[in-house]
Design an enzyme around this catalytic site. Structure first.
Site, PDB file in Angstrom:
ATOM      1  N   CYS A  64      47.811 -59.817  26.131  1.00 35.96           N
ATOM      2  CA  CYS A  64      48.485 -60.808  25.270  1.00 35.96           C
ATOM      3  C   CYS A  64      49.951 -60.737  25.589  1.00 35.96           C
ATOM      4  CB  CYS A  64      48.408 -60.704  23.853  1.00 35.96           C
ATOM      5  SG  CYS A  64      46.682 -60.819  23.102  1.00 35.96           S
ATOM      6  N   GLY A 116      48.233 -65.057  28.324  1.00 31.73           N
ATOM      7  CA  GLY A 116      47.176 -65.645  27.353  1.00 31.73           C
ATOM      8  C   GLY A 116      47.128 -67.182  27.150  1.00 31.73           C
ATOM      9  N   GLY A 138      47.040 -55.374  23.159  1.00 27.81           N
ATOM     10  CA  GLY A 138      46.288 -54.312  23.424  1.00 27.81           C
ATOM     11  C   GLY A 138      45.122 -54.559  22.731  1.00 27.81           C
ATOM     12  N   TYR A 168      47.445 -57.373  38.911  1.00 27.05           N
ATOM     13  CA  TYR A 168      47.045 -58.912  38.660  1.00 27.05           C
ATOM     14  C   TYR A 168      47.568 -59.508  37.585  1.00 27.05           C
ATOM     15  CZ  TYR A 168      44.148 -62.768  36.914  1.00 27.05           C
ATOM     16  OH  TYR A 168      43.646 -63.937  36.555  1.00 27.05           O
ATOM     17  N   ASP A 174      42.246 -60.926  48.096  1.00 25.99           N
ATOM     18  CA  ASP A 174      42.298 -61.166  46.733  1.00 25.99           C
ATOM     19  C   ASP A 174      42.923 -59.961  46.176  1.00 25.99           C
ATOM     20  OD1 ASP A 174      42.062 -62.535  44.525  1.00 25.99           O
ATOM     21  OD2 ASP A 174      39.809 -62.559  44.625  1.00 25.99           O
ATOM     22  N   ASP A 175      43.514 -60.257  45.105  1.00 28.84           N
ATOM     23  CA  ASP A 175      44.178 -58.911  44.352  1.00 28.84           C
ATOM     24  C   ASP A 175      43.287 -58.193  43.764  1.00 28.84           C
ATOM     25  OD1 ASP A 175      43.239 -60.065  41.620  1.00 28.84           O
ATOM     26  OD2 ASP A 175      44.677 -61.790  42.296  1.00 28.84           O
TER      27      ASP A 175
END
Length: 493
Positions: A2, A28, A103, A256, A364-365
Site C-alpha cells: 500500500c 494500490g 505491510g 517492480y 520483463d521485470d
C-alpha cells in the site's frame, strides 16, 4: 503493498495529502482514504476506487485541519471487496487514534485472539491493520496509565508493539490532540521516509517521490524498528524501539513495486534496475547468442531501465514494441486470473513494424503467475516475430510472499516446482532467461553497502522474520476471499 502518507503542517493539509496519494497511486488501486484533524476532531473520507474517483470537491472541503494522513490500498489480507476495510482505521480510546498501515502481519490470527481474550478489545473486520491499530491503542493505554500522554510513553508503547507483532509493517498514526506517530518493523521490510518543506511542514511517506513531488526535501528513511513522533507544532522526536533491528528491505520494491524515481533506504530504484540489466546481460549471452537477437523490447513499464542497460551492453537495438494504455490498472494487482488475462490486451498493444520478421528478446521485470507473459509472447508472435525470447530481470518467483505482496499460494506461481525449461513451455517462448538470485541481491545492494541484506523470500524461500512455515502460509491463505471470475477461471483475490 500500500502507499501511506502523514503530514503535520501549519496550513491545511487536505490537498497536500491528496497530491501525495496521487504520487503513490501505483502502490494500490483498490481503495483510498484521508483523515485530517482540526482541533481534537477527526474528519475522514474513504472509499473503494482510485484517488481521483474517491475524492470530489465536496469531500475535500469536508477535510479541514493542518494535520492528517492517507492511504492507497492494495489488499493482501482481509476482505478485498469490503469498503469497511479501506483505511484509515479509527479507535476512540485511548485519546482517539487513526492509523494507516503498509505491510502484512503474519501473526494476525493469534493477535486477534489476544485482543479479544486478554486485552478485551473488539475488532470488526478481517483486516490485519485493524488488529495492529488495536494492539497500538492497548499499549498506549498501558504506557500512559490514564495520565497525560508523554513522548516517553509513546516510545514505550511502540517497544511493546514490536514485541507483539510479527511480519511487515510501516505505520503512520494520528493521536488526537498530540501529534503524528510513525514506525517501521525491525527489519524495515516495507519502506517509510521522512521529509520537510520550506515552510516547516513535516511529511512521512512510503516513497521519496511523494515528498519530492509535493516540494518537500527528503531528509532520511525511518530506520528499521525506529519510531518517529511529530508534535502538532512540527517538533520531531525519534527513538529506536526494537531490540535487534537490522535493515532487510523487500527486494521486490526495487524489482517492480516502487517508482523508478524513488530512493529507498539509500538505494535509487532506477539505478537498481539498471544494475539488474547489467547482470542479466551475462545470463542472456550464456543462453542466446547476441547475433541471434535483432531487437530488445521491454514489457512496460518497470523493465525499461533493465532492458536499456541490457541492450547497450550487448550492442543490440533497443526498441519500444508495446504501447501501454495508462488507464488500465496494473495487471499484477488484478484480483482474478480471468480479469488479468482480459486486461493484458486492453493494457498493451503491439507495434507490428517492430516485430515483423524479427527475432526479439522481450524483457520483463519479473514473471509471477506467467499468465501475462504467455499472452505477451503470443502478441509478439501475432505481430510477426519469427523468434520470441523472454528475459526476466528478476529470478524465478518460486515461493509465496507473506509480507504484503500478492503472491499467496504456490499453485499460482508458474515457477513453483517447475524447471526453467518447463516454465518456457508453459509461457511458449523460444528461450527463457532468468536473473540469478545472488546476482540480483548484489546488483541492488552495492548501491548502499549499509543495507545488510534483503527480504527476498519469494525468490529464495528465506523468510527474514524466521517464523514462517508452510502451515503458517496455509493458515494465512484460509483468510483470503475467493473472487469468482468466469467459473473455472476463479482465483484467489
Amino acid at each position: 503493498m500500500c502507499g501511506i502518507v502523514g503530514v503535520v503542517s501549519s496550513t491545511p493539509v487536505n490537498q497536500l495529502i491528496y497530491d501525495a496519494l496521487l504520487l503513490l497511486q501505483h502502490r494500490g488501486q483498490d481503495a483510498a482514504g484521508i483523515v485530517t484533524q482540526d482541533g481534537r476532531k477527526f474528519f475522514m473520507h474513504k472509499a473503494k476506487g482510485m484517488v481521483k474517483d474517491v475524492f470530489r470537491t465536496r469531500n475535500m472541503r469536508a477535510l479541514p485541519g493542518s494535520v492528517g494522513l492517507g492511504q492507497v490500498r492494495y489488499p493482501t489480507a482481509g476482505n478485498a471487496s469490503s469498503e469497511e476495510e479501506a483505511q484509515p482505521f479509527y479507535v476512540n480510546a485511548p485519546f482517539g487514534i487513526v492509523m494507516v498501515h503498509n505491510g502484512n502481519l503474519t501473526n494476525a490470527k493469534q493477535l486477534r485472539e489476544q485482543l479479544s481474550n486478554t486485552d478485551h478489545r473488539h475488532t470488526n473486520t478481517e483486516s490485519d491493520s485493524e488488529v495492529l491499530l488495536n494492539v497500538l491503542a492497548h499499549e498506549l493505554a498501558r504506557a500512559s496509565s490514564g495520565e497525560q500522554l508523554q513522548s516517553k510513553d509513546i516510545f514505550q508503547a511502540v517497544r511493546a508493539v514490536h514485541k507483539r507483532l510479527r511480519g511487515s509493517y510501516a505505520v503512520v498514526a494520528l493521536i488526537a490532540g498530540y501529534g503524528l506517530l510513525a514506525f517501521r518493523d525491525p527489519y524495515g521490510i516495507r519502506p517509510l521516509c521522512l521529509g520537510k518543506g520550506a515552510d516547516g511542514t513535516v511529511m512521512l511517506a512510503s516513497e521519496s517521490v511523494a515528498l519530492e513531488g509535493t516540494l518537500h526535501q527528503l531528509e532520511r528513511d525511518v530506520a528499521p524498528g525506529e519510531a518517529v513522533f511529530v508534535h502538532n507544532d512540527g517538533r520531531v522526536e525519534s527513538q529506536q524501539c526494537a531490540e535487534a533491528a537490522i535493515l532487510h528491505p523487500c527486494v521486490f520494491e526495487y524489482v517492480y513495486l516502487a517508482r523508478p524515481d524513488s530512493v529507498m533506504d539509500g538505494i535509487s530504484v532506477y539505478q537498481a534496475r539498471l544494475n539488474m540489466g547489467e547482470t542479466l546481460a551475462k545470463r542472456v549471452v550464456s543462453t542466446v547468442p547476441p547475433n541471434e537477437i535483432d531487437a530488445i523490447i521491454p514489457i512496460p513499464e518497470s523493465s525499461r531501465p533493465s532492458a536499456m542497460q541490457l541492450a547497450q551492453l550487448l550492442g543490440i537495438p533497443y526498441r519500444e514494441g508495446f504501447v501501454k494504455n495508462r488507464y488500465v490498472g496494473r495487471t499484477f494487482i488484478m484480483p482474478g486470473q480471468a480479469t488479468r488475462k482480459k486486461s493484458v490486451r486492453q493494457k498493451l498493444n503491439a507495434i507490428g513494424s517492430e516485430f515483423k520478421g524479427r527475432r526479439v528478446l522481450l524483457v520483463d521485470d519479473s514473471i509471477v503467475r506467467g499468465t501475462t507473459s504467455k499472452e505477451i509472447v503470443q502478441m509478439a508472435r501475432d505481430a510477426g516475430a519469427v523468434k520470441v525470447y523472454l528475459a526476466s530481470a528478476a529470478p524465478p518467483v518460486r515461493f509465496p510472499n507473506v509480507y504484503g505482496i500478492d503472491m499467496p499460494t504456490k499453485t499460482e506461481l508458474v515457477a513453483h516446482d517447475r524447471t526453467v525449461e518447463e516454465i518456457r513451455q508453459v509461457i511458449g517462448c523460444d528461450a527463457l532467461i532468468y536473473q540469478d538470485v545472488d546476482a540480483m541481491k548484489q546488483a541492488v545492494g552495492k548501491i548502499n553497502p549499509n543495507v545488510h541484506g534483503f527480504e527476498a523470500s519469494c525468490f529464495d524461500g528465506d523468510y527474514v522474520t524466521g517464523d514462517i512455515s508452510d502451515v503458517d502460509i496455509n493458515a494465512m491463505n484460509e483468510g483470503r476471499n475467493e473472487v469468482e471470475e468466469d467459473d473455472e477461471d476463479a482465483q484467489l483475490a
